[in-house]
Structure formats: structure tokens, C-alpha cells
Design an enzyme around this catalytic site. Structure first.
Site, PDB file in Angstrom:
ATOM      1  N   CYS A   1       3.373  49.108 -28.150  1.00 41.82           N
ATOM      2  CA  CYS A   1       4.207  49.350 -29.320  1.00 41.82           C
ATOM      3  C   CYS A   1       5.659  48.944 -29.084  1.00 41.82           C
ATOM      4  CB  CYS A   1       4.124  50.810 -29.732  1.00 41.82           C
ATOM      5  SG  CYS A   1       4.637  51.944 -28.444  1.00 41.82           S
TER       6      CYS A   1
ATOM      7  N   HIS B   1      18.981  13.436 -42.221  1.00 42.90           N
ATOM      8  CA  HIS B   1      19.001  14.263 -41.012  1.00 42.90           C
ATOM      9  C   HIS B   1      18.953  15.751 -41.359  1.00 42.90           C
ATOM     10  CE1 HIS B   1      21.023  16.412 -37.645  1.00 42.90           C
ATOM     11  NE2 HIS B   1      20.269  15.610 -36.918  1.00 42.90           N
TER      12      HIS B   1
ATOM     13  N   THR C   1       6.668  48.743 -24.205  1.00 42.77           N
ATOM     14  CA  THR C   1       7.116  47.669 -23.316  1.00 42.77           C
ATOM     15  C   THR C   1       8.625  47.434 -23.343  1.00 42.77           C
ATOM     16  OG1 THR C   1       6.503  46.070 -25.004  1.00 42.77           O
ATOM     17  CG2 THR C   1       4.908  46.479 -23.251  1.00 42.77           C
ATOM     18  N   ASN C   2       9.329  47.990 -24.335  1.00 45.70           N
ATOM     19  CA  ASN C   2      10.795  47.862 -24.281  1.00 45.70           C
ATOM     20  C   ASN C   2      11.327  48.644 -23.092  1.00 45.70           C
ATOM     21  OD1 ASN C   2      10.521  46.529 -26.678  1.00 45.70           O
ATOM     22  ND2 ASN C   2      11.302  48.213 -27.935  1.00 45.70           N
ATOM     23  N   ASP C   3      10.976  49.939 -23.053  1.00 38.85           N
ATOM     24  CA  ASP C   3      11.442  50.752 -21.942  1.00 38.85           C
ATOM     25  C   ASP C   3      10.801  50.335 -20.632  1.00 38.85           C
ATOM     26  OD1 ASP C   3      13.500  52.502 -22.585  1.00 38.85           O
ATOM     27  OD2 ASP C   3      12.158  53.780 -23.743  1.00 38.85           O
TER      28      ASP C   3
ATOM     29  N   ARG D   1       2.490   9.002 -37.363  1.00 36.43           N
ATOM     30  CA  ARG D   1       2.465  10.152 -36.433  1.00 36.43           C
ATOM     31  C   ARG D   1       2.220  11.396 -37.276  1.00 36.43           C
ATOM     32  NH1 ARG D   1       8.930   9.776 -35.311  1.00 36.43           N
ATOM     33  NH2 ARG D   1       9.417   9.448 -37.483  1.00 36.43           N
TER      34      ARG D   1
ATOM     35  N   TYR E   1      -5.171  47.139 -29.437  1.00 31.34           N
ATOM     36  CA  TYR E   1      -4.296  46.743 -30.541  1.00 31.34           C
ATOM     37  C   TYR E   1      -2.866  46.500 -30.071  1.00 31.34           C
ATOM     38  CZ  TYR E   1      -2.457  51.514 -30.488  1.00 31.34           C
ATOM     39  OH  TYR E   1      -1.865  52.684 -30.096  1.00 31.34           O
TER      40      TYR E   1
ATOM     41  N   ARG F   1      11.515  -1.834 -30.044  1.00 31.92           N
ATOM     42  CA  ARG F   1      11.515  -0.426 -30.462  1.00 31.92           C
ATOM     43  C   ARG F   1      11.197   0.484 -29.283  1.00 31.92           C
ATOM     44  NH1 ARG F   1       7.071  -0.382 -35.107  1.00 31.92           N
ATOM     45  NH2 ARG F   1       8.216   1.503 -35.707  1.00 31.92           N
TER      46      ARG F   1
ATOM     47  N   ARG G   1       4.966  59.626 -32.377  1.00 32.36           N
ATOM     48  CA  ARG G   1       5.569  59.918 -31.076  1.00 32.36           C
ATOM     49  C   ARG G   1       6.496  61.123 -31.203  1.00 32.36           C
ATOM     50  NH1 ARG G   1       9.604  55.660 -28.564  1.00 32.36           N
ATOM     51  NH2 ARG G   1      10.924  56.511 -30.181  1.00 32.36           N
TER      52      ARG G   1
ATOM     53  N   SER H   1      -0.338  54.046 -24.892  1.00 37.77           N
ATOM     54  CA  SER H   1       0.354  53.018 -25.653  1.00 37.77           C
ATOM     55  C   SER H   1       1.522  52.546 -24.796  1.00 37.77           C
ATOM     56  CB  SER H   1       0.848  53.580 -26.984  1.00 37.77           C
ATOM     57  OG  SER H   1       1.545  52.584 -27.683  1.00 37.77           O
TER      58      SER H   1
ATOM     59  N   GLY I   1      18.241  10.266 -30.122  1.00 42.32           N
ATOM     60  CA  GLY I   1      19.137  10.186 -28.980  1.00 42.32           C
ATOM     61  C   GLY I   1      18.773   9.006 -28.105  1.00 42.32           C
TER      62      GLY I   1
ATOM     63  N   LYS J   1       4.615   6.011 -30.285  1.00 42.42           N
ATOM     64  CA  LYS J   1       4.680   4.904 -31.246  1.00 42.42           C
ATOM     65  C   LYS J   1       3.695   3.807 -30.856  1.00 42.42           C
ATOM     66  CE  LYS J   1       8.867   4.263 -32.805  1.00 42.42           C
ATOM     67  NZ  LYS J   1      10.270   3.886 -32.504  1.00 42.42           N
TER      68      LYS J   1
ATOM     69  N   MET K   1      17.561   4.926 -27.707  1.00 42.63           N
ATOM     70  CA  MET K   1      18.134   3.717 -28.289  1.00 42.63           C
ATOM     71  C   MET K   1      17.610   3.432 -29.696  1.00 42.63           C
ATOM     72  SD  MET K   1      17.784  -0.143 -27.172  1.00 42.63           S
ATOM     73  CE  MET K   1      16.543  -0.347 -28.427  1.00 42.63           C
TER      74      MET K   1
HETATM   75  P1  ADP Z   1      12.615   5.130 -35.057  1.00 44.87           P
HETATM   76  O1  ADP Z   1      11.857   5.641 -33.894  1.00 44.87           O
HETATM   77  O2  ADP Z   1      14.053   5.464 -35.025  1.00 44.87           O
HETATM   78  O3  ADP Z   1      11.952   5.468 -36.355  1.00 44.87           O
HETATM   79  P2  ADP Z   1      11.465   2.514 -35.287  1.00 44.87           P
HETATM   80  O4  ADP Z   1      11.153   1.732 -34.087  1.00 44.87           O
HETATM   81  O5  ADP Z   1      10.339   3.168 -35.971  1.00 44.87           O
HETATM   82  O6  ADP Z   1      12.597   3.540 -34.917  1.00 44.87           O
HETATM   83  O7  ADP Z   1      12.175   1.548 -36.286  1.00 44.87           O
HETATM   84  C1  ADP Z   1      12.937   1.988 -37.352  1.00 44.87           C
HETATM   85  C2  ADP Z   1      12.682   1.121 -38.549  1.00 44.87           C
HETATM   86  O8  ADP Z   1      12.845  -0.243 -38.253  1.00 44.87           O
HETATM   87  C3  ADP Z   1      11.283   1.204 -39.087  1.00 44.87           C
HETATM   88  O9  ADP Z   1      11.129   2.323 -39.926  1.00 44.87           O
HETATM   89  C4  ADP Z   1      11.155  -0.054 -39.848  1.00 44.87           C
HETATM   90  O10 ADP Z   1      11.704   0.068 -41.134  1.00 44.87           O
HETATM   91  C5  ADP Z   1      11.976  -1.019 -39.041  1.00 44.87           C
HETATM   92  N1  ADP Z   1      11.073  -1.794 -38.210  1.00 44.87           N
HETATM   93  C6  ADP Z   1      10.551  -1.442 -37.021  1.00 44.87           C
HETATM   94  N2  ADP Z   1       9.709  -2.399 -36.587  1.00 44.87           N
HETATM   95  C7  ADP Z   1       9.697  -3.361 -37.519  1.00 44.87           C
HETATM   96  C8  ADP Z   1       9.002  -4.600 -37.657  1.00 44.87           C
HETATM   97  N3  ADP Z   1       8.144  -5.016 -36.746  1.00 44.87           N
HETATM   98  N4  ADP Z   1       9.237  -5.307 -38.771  1.00 44.87           N
HETATM   99  C9  ADP Z   1      10.086  -4.864 -39.697  1.00 44.87           C
HETATM  100  N5  ADP Z   1      10.755  -3.732 -39.631  1.00 44.87           N
HETATM  101  C10 ADP Z   1      10.569  -2.972 -38.558  1.00 44.87           C
HETATM  102 MG    MG Z   2      10.199   5.032 -36.853  1.00 40.39          MG
END
Ligand code: ADP
Ligand code: MG
Ligand code: MG
Length: 903
Positions: free
Chosen positions: A857, A478, A793-795, A362, A877, A106, A640, A790, A115, A36, A117
Site C-alpha cells: 500500500c 517540433h 513500502t514508503n516507510d 516507422r 494485490y 541520410r 489502518r 500489507s 541531434g 531507417k 546530422m
Molecule cells: P530525418 O531522419 O530527419 O527525417 P530523412 O533522411 O528522413 O531525415 O530525410 C528528411 C527528408 O528528406 C525526407 O522526409 C524526404 O522528404 C527527403 N528525402 C530523403 N531522402 C530522399 C530521397 N532519396 N529523395 C528525395 N527526398 C528525400
Molecule cells: Mg525522415
């Protein structure tokens, strides 16, 4: 002098600043700044509108744990200085009442990691600064809405107060005062709720909510580093093999506000469609909202483009229509990013009073279908080369594209429709929990996991399911994101579904379905049907075919298929196999009508008895070979000779025994005695392969005759030369090979004489025993040695590891838990152990016979990592199951391109 002083005083650089047009970091610094942070810096360098901020490096995370969870001295001044810099950029001051600077804190390591924060927004608000924010924005409601969001997030994430405490307070307040939506609440209401929140925090933690903004900031920074070792993050890292030592970075960034009224918004976007790969902007946004409101599913987000809105028949306007200028600006930013990163991007943005701000970019996750389309398009657009395009697609995922699709002509009963979240069609029994999904999968049943929505705790169940169906959540929920990543078909947000997990029922309107009832989902259209709907098999076409054609240009290794039947052979050709690398003749006899003759042959106690049974088998086998040769046209076909562990064919049930006894005119009791005589303690190491053929050479005679007569007939029909490759299984000694080669050659001479034309054919052997690898030179030496090898590789894996594949499951699970095997050695070849013998075999075989053809094979022929190994070991092959042929073609091309890039 100055330099000396610097090195004495200087603490290492722990903080990297970024602001539009300038940054101390860049995209290459992922290890130090996390994904990030590095990409925020890169976007800033590109001059894109990024709110100013700074990144505390991953090194500090390491120090934090080395110092017993405390931050290193010397970090403080660097942070203060960076904060001041952000203040200068924004014209605000952190902690100031007149003109408060608010920040987002962030997390972000090298690899994106759920997972970790959660992000904390609006940090820097307290009872005083909130009045400044209200005054400066001229919007009380906005200021207090932001403050309550901050207390809620900080309380949950840093102070450990469960988020339900806050949700309950808010719900109660709304119920008591007759509000339905958060948007109906004004500044007054939020102020009251803020008071309740603060009281709850004091009750739960014994301390008042921190008013000191500096304490807030350091609390949040500590919490991000602390979350690196929380249970969820540790589990995730273990599952994805991410080292603990990597650490996370912390990004502190000036806030921009999507909740400043109706000219503000927050959204997520992909620069191309991550589901289909089409070059169109794809994503969602919410007006007057902040942060994760979009993904949280509290309000339904709107589509970004007018086209997507029309297609979804959404009554609300798209961003393109509602804020055309901001949309146009995003479009141009997306183009810039794609040029820079040379790939499709996944983006988070906020619009504050009509102005666009970039918060993240990303490379976007995508389905394999999309990966193929995007790679081909990027190459066509001249952004990447064709070879790069070939490298962009994960061959393992290729099988996804070979998913069946719903047969559009079939009769079907539509239950409901949701969002087309992850393509592919799937049918299975309904399950309501992930544990149940996993359990049923282990029992060999296909299931559809049906949930209101999914969470990270569902990963194992999602993996075990043929398809996923959710009642809630959008295209970026999700369920949708994870299913696309896994290549599992998914329909999300089917709002008409009512799920009663306790009762085990799923209702849609008047229909009530029970757990276990079969449904079919179509992840490409979002439709859900009752029962199992007929499906169509996929084909290689369009972008898929183009990419594969590019792969073939780069590929050195040949790809053949293991095919025993005309159906397999046709499929193999459709998927571009360059021949058959393994036709197992015994598989031609499992057919109900044919197996009787086979059993007769095996159970016969005299040569005459065997010859009588073989005479029945000959025409059947000949007809099969004719058809195979015809389908494969002039492509090579390796056949075979019979190789069963005998027990696979022995009659077991009384009914079967009686049928064989009748055919052999043998009393049942006598037959039973014969069966007992044939029983082996260890059939895999028993009377099979060349041993069986040496004991009963008449079997080899019959098979050779069937092959040669079929070749002559197929030559007539095709008007082309058919040169069969005959392969003798399970050979360890040259003498074994010579005995059987002798039998085959004399049959060939006889038939050649009969037909008046000498036959052309090749003789080779399968390498399945360690001795055969070591003695490969002996097996191939001279004109009468094997023409080809040939590797089975299983056996070979079984015999080298001394591990029975049929009994391996419990051993493998214990071993992989302990890390003895990194990979299942029957799935991905053990390159070090088995691989060393393979390399020795190839080397010694070629030394004795330079023109030797070498193939493999086993199942490994379709495993990308193994294919790369065979490429490097100089194979001619690989041969794999027909459905893996495209995988092997791509993997072989990637191996060749990578090898070229390295040299
Ligand atoms: P995650 O990795 O879970 O996506 P982020 O750090 O990208 O977490 O933050 C999640 C959301 O929080 C972002 O998609 C955005 O909407 C909001 N956010 C993050 N940074 C800022 C910022 N500087 N100003 C306003 N909103 C923000
Ligand atoms: Mg994000
Ligand atoms: Mg997020």
C-alpha cells in the site's frame, strides 16, 4: 580452396543494397542497418516503390572512431559497386554530365535521434552535372533550384557554414529584386544566387565548393559518422540512455524529386490519426517542394484528405482531390505496411511527376488516447491479439487520459484558436522561456509555455509546463510532435499571437497579456482562453474501458486503492478498484473542525482527558466508516489504526494553542509545556504506529469500536456482510501485535455481545520495518497471528535505506546525477535491496500461514515497474491512489502476459 581465398581477402560486408523488389537487408536488421535503413530494405522487399540505395552499416561507425575518425580501407570498393547498382536501376551515372545520378545521404541509427546530422539532398550536383539535369528534365528552374538547395545543405552540414549566411543572401536578393516567395524565382535568379553561395563558402572556409562528386559523397558520409559524437547527439543519448556503442548507419539513396513542378510533391503521413487514433490517413504535403520544406514551416502545407481539408476549412485542395491516383496508391501502400508491421506507421513520401515514392516508414509516435484506440482497433481488425493490444499501451502514459477536459458549460473568453496539436486541457501562468518554465514549476506553479515555435533546446521547459502554445508550426512541428510524445497538452500554430519575449507580453488583437497572466489551452480543439476555465474530471469509457477489460482478463494481481474519504472511495470505484487497501484514519482528522478534538486527545495529560476527547472523535469516525463501507459495498476495506508521527497534529500557532487550551480547560503555559514534552528529535522513528497505541490503548479501543459499530450499521443498510480488515501499523515484534490484537479482540467481543451477533473481521499488520520482514513468519504464525500483511513500502524504503523521504530531494538529485540511484527509490521500488526484504517477508509469512493474504500500500503500488515486481513476488494485490488504479490494472496485466510469454 575458394573458401580459403575468400576468408583471406574478404573485407566484412559493410554495404547492403536495396531496390524495389529486392534487398539485402530487412526489418529485423535494425542493429546493423539502423531503423531507417532496415525499414527501407523491408519496404523494398515488399515490392513497394522505394528509390534504390544502400546502407553503410553501424559497424563502420564503430570502426570510424577506432581508426581516429577515418573510414576503413575496403569500404570504397563496396560503395562504388553499390553506386553502380543504383545507376543501373535508375539509368543514371554518378558524376556523369549527360545523365547524372543524384543521391540523398541520410543518417539513421537504431533509435530515431534528433541531434544527429541533417539529411543532405541532391548530392552529385556541380557546375557540369546541373546542366545535364536541366537538359534531361527539360526544366532549368528545377535543376538550379536543386543545385542551390544542395550547396546550402552541404555548406551548412558538411562544411560548417552557418545556415543564416545562405538565408541572408537569399533574403537580400529577394528584397533587392522585389520578390516575395522562393517560387517566384526562375533559373536565372537561382544561377545568380548559386554564384553568391559559392563565393560565401569560399570566403568562410578558404576553399572553393567541391566540384568533385566523389569528394562530395565521402565528405557527406564522413559528416554523418562524425555527427554521432557531436554535442547535441551526445546529450540526447545521455538523456535517453542510448549507448554510444550503437553507432549510426548511413543511407545513400537515389534522389526522387518533389520539386519538379505542380505534379510533384513531398509529404509526411500517419496511417492513423496520431492524436485521436481514428483509422484515417493523417498528414500534410506541399506541392513542388523538397525534403524538409514540409516541417520547416516556410510554406503552409495542405492536408492529405478531403475530410481533413473540410474540417480545417482550408481553401487549398487536399492531396486526395488534387492527385487522386497518387492518393489511392498511398492508401494501398499504407494498408500493406500496417499488415506487415502490425502497427500504425509514420511515413515520409515524395511524388515525382505523379509517381509515388516511399522514403521512410516507422512505427508512429502517438498520444496515449491514440495508443489505446489503435491497439483496440488493431485487435478488432484481427491484426493483433487482445493480449498484444494490452501490451501496446504504456501504462505510465495512462494518467494522460485521466487529464481533465474543459467544462463545455462554463463561461469562458476565447482569445484565439490554433491547431489541436496534443490533447488535454491545461491552465497556467504565461512564461516565455523554457528556463522560466522550469524555475516556476520548481516553485510549484503551473505554467503555459508560450513561444513562437519550439526547438530541441526547449525540451526541459516543455517538460516542466502544464501546456504549450506556439504561434507558428503545424501538426508535425517540433512543438506538436514532442508535446504528444510527452503527453503535454499543446496548441500549435496560433497565428494571431504576437509574442514579445523582451517586453514579456503576448498580444492577440486588442488583448495584451503579461508574463504570469493565467490562460487555458485546450489541446483537443486548439482553443485558447483567458483565465482559468473550469474543467471536468475524466471517466473510464469507450476504448479505454475495453482495453482495461481485456487487461483484467489477463491480470492475476488484485488492484485496490488508497482512499481515506468518501470522495476518494467513489473515484477509486469509478476507476475499477477492487477494494480499499489503505484507509488512513488520521487523515480523517485534518479537517479544520475535527482537528481540535484530535489535538485535545494528543495533548491531554491524563487518560480521562484522552477518553473525553476520544468520545468526541468516536461518532465522527464511525460516521466516516459507515459511509466508506457503504460506498465500497461488499468490497474489502482495510483500515489502518492511527499512525501519525505526533508532531503532525500538535498545535503550532498561538491561536491554535489557545483553542486547545480552552477546550482542555488547561492554562496555556501548561499546554505549551506539554507540547514541548511531546516534541521528538526524530518523529518518523518516534512515538507513532503501534508504539503510540501501546502507550495509549484507549485510542485503539475507540477506533476498534468505531469500526465495528460502523460495520454493523453498514451491514444493516446494505443487507450484506461487511468484514472489516483492521491493520496495525509499524509493528516489529509479535508481542506488539499481540498486545494490540488483544485490545481489538476484546472490543469485538463486547460489541458482539451487545449486538447479539459475533463479529467477523480480519486482523493484519503493516510491514514497514526491516525486522518485520525478517520476522514475518513469527507475525503470522498460528490462529492468532496476522491474517494479512500489507507492505508499507514508503516507510519500508525509508527504514531500509535509512533515508528520510521528507529530506530526500537534494540527496536524490545529487545521487541520480552520479548514477547511485537509477530511479528515485520512493517512486520505483528498489527491487534489489528493499525488494529482497519484501521477498523474504512474503516467503516467511506464507511459510507460517499458507492462506496469508499479501498486499502493498505504498506509492509504489501505482508504478508500473514496481507493479511488475509485486506480481513476480506473488502478491495478492497492490493498492495505490485512485488515479493510479487504471495504471496499476494495465501494468499488472502486462506483467502477467509477459510472464506467460516467457514461460
Ligand atoms: P530525418 O531522419 O530527419 O527525417 P530523412 O533522411 O528522413 O531525415 O530525410 C528528411 C527528408 O528528406 C525526407 O522526409 C524526404 O522528404 C527527403 N528525402 C530523403 N531522402 C530522399 C530521397 N532519396 N529523395 C528525395 N527526398 C528525400
Ligand atoms: Mg525522415
Ligand atoms: Mg526530419
Amino acid at each position: 580452396m575458394a573458401a580459403v581465398e575468400l576468408s583471406r581477402d574478404a573485407t566484412p560486408k559493410w554495404v547492403y543494397v536495396f531496390a524495389a523488389g529486392k534487398a539485402e537487408g530487412n526489418a529485423a536488421m535494425i542493429d546493423l542497418l539502423g531503423g531507417k535503413g532496415a525499414n527501407l530494405a523491408e519496404m523494398a522487399c515488399l515490392g513497394l516503390p522505394v528509390p534504390p540505395g544502400f546502407t553503410i552499416t553501424t559497424e563502420v561507425c564503430g570502426l570510424y572512431y577506432e581508426n581516429g575518425k577515418s573510414l576503413p580501407e575496403g569500404l570504397g570498393p563496396q560503395v562504388d559497386q553499390a553506386l553502380e547498382l543504383i545507376g543501373n536501376e535508375t539509368g543514371a551515372v554518378f558524376g556523369s554530365e549527360e545523365n547524372p545520378l543524384l543521391v540523398a545521404v541520410r543518417s539513421g541509427g537504431r533509435a530515431s535521434m534528433p541531434g544527429m546530422m541533417d539529411t543532405i539532398l541532391n548530392l552529385g550536383l556541380n557546375d557540369r552535372t546541373v546542366t545535364g539535369l536541366a537538359r534531361n528534365s527539360g526544366d532549368d528552374r528545377f535543376a538550379y533550384d536543386s543545385y542551390r538547395r544542395f550547396i546550402q545543405m552541404y555548406g551548412d552540414v558538411v562544411l560548417g557554414v552557418d545556415h543564416t549566411v545562405f538565408e541572408d543572401i537569399l533574403d537580400n536578393y529577394k528584397n533587392l529584386n522585389g520578390f516575395s516567395y522562393d517560387t517566384e524565382l526562375g533559373a536565372k535568379e537561382w544561377q545568380k544566387i548559386i554564384a553568391l553561395y559559392k563565393k560565401a563558402i569560399e570566403n568562410e572556409t578558404g576553399k572553393p565548393f567541391p566540384q568533385d562528386t566523389s569528394e562530395q559523397l565521402w565528405g557527406a558520409i564522413g559528416a554523418v559518422f562524425g555527427s554521432w559524437q557531436n554535442a547535441r547527439a551526445v546529450t540526447y543519448r545521455r538523456l535517453h540512455a542510448i549507448p554510444d556503442s550503437w553507432g549510426t548507419a548511413v543511407n545513400v539513396q537515389a534522389m526522387v524529386f518533389g520539386n519538379m513542378g505542380n505534379t510533384s510533391a513531398t509529404g509526411v503521413a500517419f496511417t492513423r490519426n496520431p492524436s485521436t487514433g481514428v483509422n484515417e490517413i493523417y498528414g500534410e504535403y506541399l506541392v513542388n517542394a523538397q525534403g524538409e520544406d514540409v516541417v520547416a514551416g516556410i510554406r503552409t502545407p495542405q492536408p492529405l484528405t478531403a475530410k481533413a481539408r473540410r474540417e480545417a476549412e482550408d481553401p487549398n485542395p487536399s492531396l486526395e482531390e488534387e492527385m487522386p491516383e497518387a492518393f489511392a496508391q498511398l492508401e494501398s501502400i499504407f494498408a500493406t505496411l500496417e499488415q506487415r508491421y502490425r502497427d500504425m506507421q509514420d511515413i515520409e513520401f515524395t511524388i515525382q511527376n505523379g509517381k509515388v515514392w516511399m522514403l521512410q516508414t516507422r512505427s508512429g509516435k502517438r498520444t496515449t488516447e491514440a495508443a489505446v484506440r489503435i491497439a483496440v482497433d488493431l485487435a478488432e481488425e484481427g491484426i493483433i491479439t487482445r493480449e498484444e493490444a494490452v501490451l501496446r499501451v504504456d501504462p505510465g502514459g495512462f494518467t494522460q487520459l485521466l487529464h481533465p477536459t474543459i467544462d463545455s458549460d462554463a463561461d469562458k473568453e476565447l482569445l484565439t484558436t490554433g491547431l489541436p496539436a496534443s490533447p488535454g486541457a491545461a491552465a497556467g501562468g504565461i512564461v516565455f522561456t523554457s528556463d522560466e518554465a522550469e524555475k516556476q514549476k520548481q516553485q510549484g506553479r503551473d505554467v503555459i509555455l508560450v513561444r513562437t515555435e519550439t526547438s530541441p533546446e526547449d525540451i526541459h521547459g516543455m517538460h516542466a509546463s502544464a501546456g504549450i502554445l506556439t504561434a507558428r508550426g503545424g501538426m508535425t512541428s517540433h512543438a506538436a510532435v514532442v508535446a504528444r510524445g510527452m503527453g503535454v497538452p499543446c496548441v500549435s500554430g496560433a497565428g494571431a499571437l504576437r509574442i514579445n519575449e523582451k517586453a514579456g507580453t503576448l498580444s492577440v488583437g486588442k488583448n495584451v497579456l503579461q508574463a504570469g497572466d493565467v490562460i487555458t489551452i485546450d489541446g483537443a480543439t486548439g482553443r485558447v482562453y483567458a483565465g482559468a476555465v473550469p474543467m471536468r474530471q475524466p471517466q473510464l469509457s469507450g476504448d479505454f474501458a475495453r482495453l482495461i477489460a481485456w487487461a483484467d482478463e489477463a491480470r492475476v494481481l488484485g488492484v485496490r486503492a488508497n482512499a481515506d474519504t468518501p470522495k476518494d472511495a467513489k473515484q477509486a470505484r469509478a476507476f475499477g478498484a477492487q477494494g480499499i487497501g489503505l484507509c488512513r484514519t488520521e487523515h480523517m482528522f485534518f479537517d479544520a473542525e475535527r482537528i481540535l478534538a484530535m489535538r485535545e486527545m494528543i495533548c491531554a495529560t491524563t487518560e480521562d482527558g484522552r477518553r473525553a476527547a476520544l468520545a468526541k472523535i468516536l461518532p465522527v469516525q464511525r460516521a466516516d466508516f459507515i459511509e466508506l463501507f457503504e460506498i465500497m459495498d461488499e468490497l474489502p476495506v482495510t483500515i489502518r489504526l492511527l499512525d501519525p508521527p505526533l508532531h503532525e497534529f500538535l498545535p503550532r500557532e498561538e491561536r491554535e494553542i489557545e483553542a486547545v487550551a480552552a477546550a482542555l480547560a488547561m492554562p496555556t503555559e501548561k499546554l505549551k509545556a506539554r507540547i514541548a514534552e511531546l516534541a521528538e528529535f526524530n518523529p518518523m522513528l518516534g512515538m507513532r504506529g503501534s508504539r503510540l497505541a501501546i502507550r495509549y490503548p484507549e485510542i485503539t479501543e475507540m477506533q476498534a469500536r468505531a469500526i465495528f459499530e460502523a460495520a454493523i450499521e453498514a451491514e444493516k443498510r446494505l443487507g450484506a456482510v461487511v468484514e472489516p480488515e483492521i491493520m496495525i501499523p509499524l509493528v516489529a515484534y509479535r508481542h506488539e501485535f499481540d498486545i494490540l490484537a488483544g485490545v481489538i479482540r476484546s472490543v469485538a467481543e463486547t460489541i458482539g455481545r451487545e449486538s447479539g451477533k459475533p463479529l467477523s473481521y480480519k486482523l493484519g499488520t503493516m510491514i514497514e520495518l526491516p525486522r518485520a520482514c525478517l520476522k514475518a513468519g513469527e507475525l503470522t504464525a498460528g490462529d492468532h497471528g496476522a491474517d494479512f500483511l500489507s507492505f508499507g513500502t514508503n516507510d519500508l524504503t525509508q527504514t531500509v535505506l535509512g533515508l528520510s523521504r521528507d529530506d530526500a530531494a537534494p540527496i536524490l538529485s545529487a545521487y541520480s546525477a552520479q548514477g547511485v540511484y537509477e530511479e528515485d527509490p520512493f517512486v520505483s521500488i528498489d527491487q534489489e535491496g528493499v525488494g529482497e526484504l519484501v521477498r523474504i517477508g512474503v516467503e516467511r509469512g506464507r511459510e507460517a500461514k499458507p492462506a496469508l493474504k499479501v498486499g502493498i500500500c505504498g506509492e509504489h503500488g501505482g508504478d508500473p515497474a514496481s507493479v511488475a515486481f509485486f506480481h513476480a513476488a506473488g502478491f495478492d494485490y497492490v493498492s495505490c491512489s485512485p488515479f493510479r488504479v487504471p495504471v496499476a490494472r494495465l501494468a499488472a496485466a502486462q506483467a502477467a502476459i509477459r510472464a506467460k510469454l516467457k514461460s
